[in-house]
Design a protein around this motif. Structure first.
Motif, mmCIF file in Angstrom:
data_model
loop_
_atom_site.group_PDB
_atom_site.id
_atom_site.type_symbol
_atom_site.label_atom_id
_atom_site.label_comp_id
_atom_site.label_asym_id
_atom_site.label_seq_id
_atom_site.Cartn_x
_atom_site.Cartn_y
_atom_site.Cartn_z
ATOM 1 N N PRO A 176 0.825 -1.214 0.000
ATOM 2 C CA PRO A 176 0.000 0.000 0.000
ATOM 3 C C PRO A 176 0.856 1.260 0.000
ATOM 4 C CG PRO A 176 -0.719 -1.559 1.690
ATOM 5 C CD PRO A 176 0.600 -2.045 1.189
ATOM 6 N N LEU A 177 0.349 2.291 -0.626
ATOM 7 C CA LEU A 177 0.980 3.609 -0.572
ATOM 8 C C LEU A 177 0.689 4.243 0.789
ATOM 9 C CD1 LEU A 177 -0.123 4.658 -4.141
ATOM 10 C CD2 LEU A 177 2.257 4.367 -3.429
ATOM 11 N N ASP A 178 1.574 5.119 1.225
ATOM 12 C CA ASP A 178 1.435 5.776 2.517
ATOM 13 C C ASP A 178 0.271 6.771 2.469
ATOM 14 O OD1 ASP A 178 1.662 7.153 4.895
ATOM 15 O OD2 ASP A 178 3.826 7.488 4.738
ATOM 16 N N PRO A 179 -0.811 6.545 3.233
ATOM 17 C CA PRO A 179 -1.973 7.437 3.169
ATOM 18 C C PRO A 179 -1.704 8.829 3.729
ATOM 19 C CG PRO A 179 -2.241 5.837 4.943
ATOM 20 C CD PRO A 179 -1.006 5.434 4.190
ATOM 21 N N ARG A 180 -0.572 9.011 4.399
ATOM 22 C CA ARG A 180 -0.240 10.336 4.943
ATOM 23 C C ARG A 180 0.402 11.235 3.908
ATOM 24 N NH1 ARG A 180 3.511 8.142 9.605
ATOM 25 N NH2 ARG A 180 4.253 7.074 7.713
ATOM 26 N N ARG A 181 0.694 10.664 2.730
ATOM 27 C CA ARG A 181 1.359 11.406 1.664
ATOM 28 C C ARG A 181 0.539 11.310 0.378
ATOM 29 N NH1 ARG A 181 6.641 12.382 3.227
ATOM 30 N NH2 ARG A 181 7.490 11.079 4.894
ATOM 31 N N PRO A 182 0.863 12.121 -0.635
ATOM 32 C CA PRO A 182 0.221 11.948 -1.945
ATOM 33 C C PRO A 182 0.388 10.514 -2.439
ATOM 34 C CG PRO A 182 1.381 14.037 -1.874
ATOM 35 C CD PRO A 182 1.723 13.321 -0.588
ATOM 36 N N LEU A 183 -0.648 9.995 -3.074
ATOM 37 C CA LEU A 183 -0.742 8.563 -3.345
ATOM 38 C C LEU A 183 -0.065 8.157 -4.653
ATOM 39 C CD1 LEU A 183 -4.403 8.005 -2.084
ATOM 40 C CD2 LEU A 183 -2.248 7.492 -0.890
ATOM 41 N N TRP A 184 1.256 8.316 -4.698
ATOM 42 C CA TRP A 184 2.027 7.872 -5.860
ATOM 43 C C TRP A 184 3.483 7.698 -5.469
ATOM 44 C CZ3 TRP A 184 6.153 10.771 -7.745
ATOM 45 C CH2 TRP A 184 6.248 12.084 -7.268
ATOM 46 N N GLN A 185 4.183 6.856 -6.219
ATOM 47 C CA GLN A 185 5.630 6.665 -6.040
ATOM 48 C C GLN A 185 6.261 6.241 -7.356
ATOM 49 O OE1 GLN A 185 6.280 3.848 -2.804
ATOM 50 N NE2 GLN A 185 6.912 5.499 -1.438
ATOM 51 N N MET A 186 7.534 6.600 -7.503
ATOM 52 C CA MET A 186 8.367 6.119 -8.598
ATOM 53 C C MET A 186 9.584 5.419 -7.997
ATOM 54 S SD MET A 186 8.416 9.274 -11.325
ATOM 55 C CE MET A 186 6.923 9.829 -12.145
ATOM 56 N N HIS A 187 9.937 4.273 -8.566
ATOM 57 C CA HIS A 187 11.088 3.501 -8.100
ATOM 58 C C HIS A 187 12.058 3.380 -9.273
ATOM 59 C CE1 HIS A 187 8.789 1.924 -4.510
ATOM 60 N NE2 HIS A 187 7.803 2.306 -5.300
ATOM 61 N N LEU A 188 13.230 3.973 -9.129
ATOM 62 C CA LEU A 188 14.209 3.991 -10.209
ATOM 63 C C LEU A 188 15.314 2.968 -9.972
ATOM 64 C CD1 LEU A 188 15.302 5.310 -12.826
ATOM 65 C CD2 LEU A 188 16.588 6.885 -11.342
ATOM 66 N N VAL A 189 15.460 2.038 -10.915
ATOM 67 C CA VAL A 189 16.593 1.118 -10.942
ATOM 68 C C VAL A 189 17.606 1.732 -11.906
ATOM 69 C CG1 VAL A 189 17.357 -1.231 -11.411
ATOM 70 C CG2 VAL A 189 15.023 -0.825 -10.568
ATOM 71 N N GLU A 190 18.676 2.323 -11.357
ATOM 72 C CA GLU A 190 19.597 3.102 -12.193
ATOM 73 C C GLU A 190 20.445 2.223 -13.111
ATOM 74 O OE1 GLU A 190 21.011 7.039 -10.183
ATOM 75 O OE2 GLU A 190 20.854 5.533 -8.584
#
Length: 551
Positions: A176-190
């Protein structure tokens, strides 16, 4: 599409044509009258009592709108329904993957996100829920590092990085995304190397469905890539008008015989978007008017028939893909198939691109079941297919503006040509249906309910459905991000209730990709479904070439 409002006596007495204006003006007058009475009574109170009464009235008003102590924008009913649809087996997140060559750095990605993505207010806002719904509130402690994360792919000896990437996407699909923050994430594999041997990066994106649907997220994509432009600014008046229109649409369709009647909709192609746009503008709809009593009778018959069809859908064939899902996901996708080849087959068979692709999906699922020792002959499964209900030029406004139609896939038809014609016949039967609009209205009503009641309503779809399937048209040209070429992009739709299979089709850069997300309890190896897709397409292509040609 034409709409007429059969106004109630109260509406006619106001002498107003627009039901949105009627409702708002009548409500405003009632509120003003009540306020005037309250002020008159308050004048007789001592100053201290008047001040206390004013504070209480202000707090009650804020609480009634779900915004006590908050300054934000009220979430629409449809988006609220998606927000509350999370379950232990299915999270309402859209998951996507980009592979990039030669690769990008975390610092460059953060800079681009801050410059472009955060121009959309939704990506700076957190969600605050209350008994009446939810509110978008600016995150005063927004931290880019909490949303753009560095990833290192763990992979087993002998495992390709591509498979490791698939495993990681599956893991994140159930985090789950953190409900205390905006509901989106990006995960970068460099440092990522795909099966093609190219050194680059991989970007995993997770966005909660309450922010936007797939069509809207294409607009977001086009704003963050190289050469992309900032989104237009949406005024407060436009936001309020959009919410009011949604409320009116839901009321008009759930209560079609209480003074509000809509004309049957032509839902072929982008007609659905045009239809909903007119439906959301009652003043324009009033100007068109209905042709007469026969049109009204057709509308009533169409709405009742489609509502009954949704409520009385028969059960799917009992396959291993339907059952009680667990709490683990796995994803897979295939290399792109040239879009021109798909178009050529469709033209030769007098079918649409969608007919060809959906037929191959049905064949791949049937082939997978055969590989597991099952016999799908004579079996069918139902897939819920989203239908876009907004003009493409308004996609940047985000939110969810789509309906759903149930398509029964003929997985038991082994002959590819016979199967594509059967899919074409079934798709044609859905044209003219009001089911996408009814499904949209159902989501709006669900957003008004408490969670248990919403779950009971939406389980109507889950109990009768094996898969959620979507086809999104992506950019025709290849994109670049921070100077790196986007070599592949794929996404996966969330499933609701007890649905354990999601199928995604995305066209991008001249190719078409097929992706699957499955619950591991029901289908532990979705790659086996993916592996059956290309052979089904090749077989259909070969048989098309073997058909007799006209003079």
């Amino acid at each position: 599409m034409v709409t007429r409002i059969a106004a109630s006596d109260a509406t006619r007495s106001e002498g107003l044509a627009n039901p949105l204006n009627t409702a708002s003006q009548v409500a405003r007058r009632a509120r003003d009258t009540t306020a005037a009475a309250a002020r008159a009574g308050a004048q007789a109170l001592p100053p201290a009592a008047r001040k206390a009464a004013g504070a209480v009235q202000k707090n009650v008003r804020r609480a009634a709108t779900g915004m006590l102590g908050l300054s934000g924008e009220r979430m629409s009913k449809v988006d609220t329904a998606w927000l509350r649809m999370d379950s232990d087996s299915n999270l309402m997140m859209i998951n996507g993957v980009w592979t990039l060559a030669p690769g990008i750095t975390w610092e460059a990605l953060c800079e681009r996100v801050q410059q472009r993505l955060l121009q959309y207010p939704r990506f700076r806002q957190r969600v605050v829920e209350d008994a009446a719904g939810a509110t978008w509130v600016e995150d005063r402690h927004f931290d880019i590092a909490a949303h753009v994360l560095r990833e290192t792919l763990p992979h087993k000896p002998g495992q390709s990085m591509q498979r490791a990437l698939q495993d990681r996407v599956g893991e994140l699909a159930m985090q789950p995304l953190d409900p205390r923050r905006p509901l989106w994430q990006m995960h970068l594999v460099e440092n990522f190397k795909g099966d093609d041997g190219q050194q680059g990066s991989a970007l995993i994106v997770r966005i909660h469905h309450c922010i936007a649907d797939g069509i809207a997220l294409i607009s977001v994509t086009m704003s963050i890539v190289d050469g992309g432009s900032e989104p237009p600014k949406r005024s407060r008046k436009e936001r309020e008008a959009a919410t009011t229109a949604e409320d009116w649409i839901a009321d008009a369709l759930i209560k079609p015989f209480t003074g509000l009647t809509v004309k049957a909709l032509d839902l072929a192609g982008d007609g659905a978007a045009r239809s909903l746009k007119v439906l959301g503008d009652p003043e324009k709809a009033m100007q068109h008017g209905l042709a007469g009593t026969m049109d009204m009778a057709r509308v009533a018959y169409q709405l009742v028939s489609d509502a009954a069809a949704l409520a009385l859908m028969p059960d799917d064939s009992p396959t291993r893909l339907k059952g009680q899902p667990g709490q683990a996901k796995r994803v897979a996708w295939c290399p792109p198939i040239p879009l021109e080849e798909v178009k050529a087959i469709g033209k030769a068979l007098n079918c649409s691109i969608n007919d060809v692709l959906l037929s191959c999906v049905a064949g791949a699922i049937g082939g997978y079941l055969r590989s597991q020792g099952d016999d799908p002959t004579g079996q069918e499964i139902r897939a819920m297919i989203p239908v876009n209900l907004r003009p493409m030029e308004e996609a940047w406004k985000l939110g969810n503006r789509f309906g759903l139609v149930p398509l029964v896939l003929p997985i038991g038809v082994a002959n590819p040509v016979e199967r594509v014609y059967e899919v074409r016949r079934r798709m044609a039967a859905l044209k003219g249906s009001t089911q996408p609009i009814l499904a949209f209205a159902m989501l709006a009503v669900a957003g008004l309910m408490i969670k248990p009641a919403q779950d009971a309503l939406l389980n109507l779809f889950g109990r009768k459905t094996t898969a959620v399937m979507t086809n999104v048209p992506g950019p025709k040209e290849q994109l670049t991000l921070c100077g790196a070429r986007v070599t592949q992009c794929m996404f996966w739709v969330p499933q609701s209730g007890d649905i354990g299979l999601g199928v995604s089709i995305l066209s991008y850069g001249g190719g078409v990709q097929f992706g699957v997300i499955t619950d591991t309890t029901l289908c532990p190896e979705p790659q086996r479904i993916i592996d059956a897709f290309a052979p089904e397409f090749d077989q259909l292509s070969l048989l098309t070439l073997m058909l007799p040609w006209g003079d």
